[in-house]
Design an enzyme around this catalytic site. Structure first.
Site, short mmCIF file in Angstrom:
data_model
loop_
_atom_site.label_atom_id
_atom_site.label_comp_id
_atom_site.label_asym_id
_atom_site.label_seq_id
_atom_site.Cartn_x
_atom_site.Cartn_y
_atom_site.Cartn_z
N VAL A 72 0.84 -1.20 0.00
CA VAL A 72 0.00 0.00 0.00
C VAL A 72 0.87 1.25 0.00
O VAL A 72 1.97 1.26 0.56
CB VAL A 72 -0.99 0.03 1.19
CG1 VAL A 72 -1.90 -1.16 1.19
CG2 VAL A 72 -0.27 0.14 2.51
N CYS A 73 0.35 2.28 -0.64
CA CYS A 73 0.98 3.60 -0.65
C CYS A 73 -0.15 4.62 -0.58
O CYS A 73 -1.29 4.27 -0.32
CB CYS A 73 1.83 3.79 -1.91
SG CYS A 73 0.87 3.85 -3.44
N ALA A 74 0.15 5.87 -0.84
CA ALA A 74 -0.87 6.91 -0.73
C ALA A 74 -1.94 6.81 -1.81
O ALA A 74 -3.13 6.90 -1.52
CB ALA A 74 -0.21 8.29 -0.76
N GLN A 76 -1.53 4.62 -5.09
CA GLN A 76 -1.43 3.38 -5.86
C GLN A 76 -0.15 3.23 -6.65
O GLN A 76 0.37 2.15 -6.76
CB GLN A 76 -2.64 3.16 -6.79
CG GLN A 76 -2.60 1.83 -7.54
CD GLN A 76 -3.80 1.59 -8.43
OE1 GLN A 76 -4.88 2.09 -8.18
NE2 GLN A 76 -3.62 0.80 -9.47
N MET A 101 -4.11 4.34 -0.08
CA MET A 101 -4.75 4.66 1.20
C MET A 101 -5.80 5.76 1.05
O MET A 101 -6.71 5.85 1.88
CB MET A 101 -3.69 5.04 2.23
CG MET A 101 -2.80 3.87 2.65
SD MET A 101 -3.70 2.48 3.38
CE MET A 101 -3.99 3.13 5.03
#
Length: 174
Positions: A72-74, A76, A101
């Site tokens: 996961v990141c901010a 994608q 996220m």
């Protein structure tokens, strides 16, 4: 691409079914410490994306190969790059969170919590990423939404699925 993009809805279902999975969160440490995807059988490792630009060799011993790994990141993009690094390093059960996220924070999961005496139902919409609750109460083809999130598509789509018209919206938080 040998990893799979997984939606916030699919992640929610895994959390609610208490499935075991591992999250490699590639956001900055302060963003990770503020909030993360949580569940009773979820393990985490937070390593910022910038530390993994050249590959995942330095964390290979910390990321299990025998279970699902969700990156996961901010938003994608960074998670896709790191997910591909994992695949290139021999990992087989690799996923990236669709929309990152940001999408997780906006996802609303409807849960039926009761029936009305005269017909109709009450649903609680759980905002998994933030722990907020809202309600959708429907009867006789009409609905009221109580304390909606600012993103309203989930309520509109749910009303269409149930063939009801949202007639009222109430906010008790003002």
């Amino acid at each position: 691409m040998d990893f799979t993009i997984i939606s916030p809805k699919e992640v929610t279902e895994k959390v609610l079914r208490k499935e075991s999975f591992f999250i490699l969160d590639v956001r900055n440490k302060d963003a990770f410490s503020d909030w993360k995807i949580e569940g009773s059988r979820v393990e985490h490792l937070n390593v910022p994306y910038f530390d993994l630009i050249d590959g995942v060799d330095k964390i290979a011993g910390q990321v299990p190969k025998d279970q699902d790994v969700l990156v996961v990141c901010a938003k994608q993009g960074s998670s896709e790059m790191v997910a591909q690094h994992l695949v290139d390093a021999g990992y087989e059960r690799v996923f990236a969170l669709e929309g990152g996220m940001k999408a997780w924070s906006e996802f609303l999961h409807p849960v039926k919590i009761g029936d009305l005496k005269e017909g109709g139902s009450i649903y609680q919409f759980v905002r998994m990423g933030k722990g907020c609750l809202s309600y959708f109460i429907e009867t006789d083809g009409e609905a009221i939404v109580v304390d909606p999130a600012r993103t309203v598509d989930a309520y509109i789509d749910f009303a269409k699925e149930r063939n009801v018209t949202i007639k009222h919206v109430v906010d008790t938080h003002l």
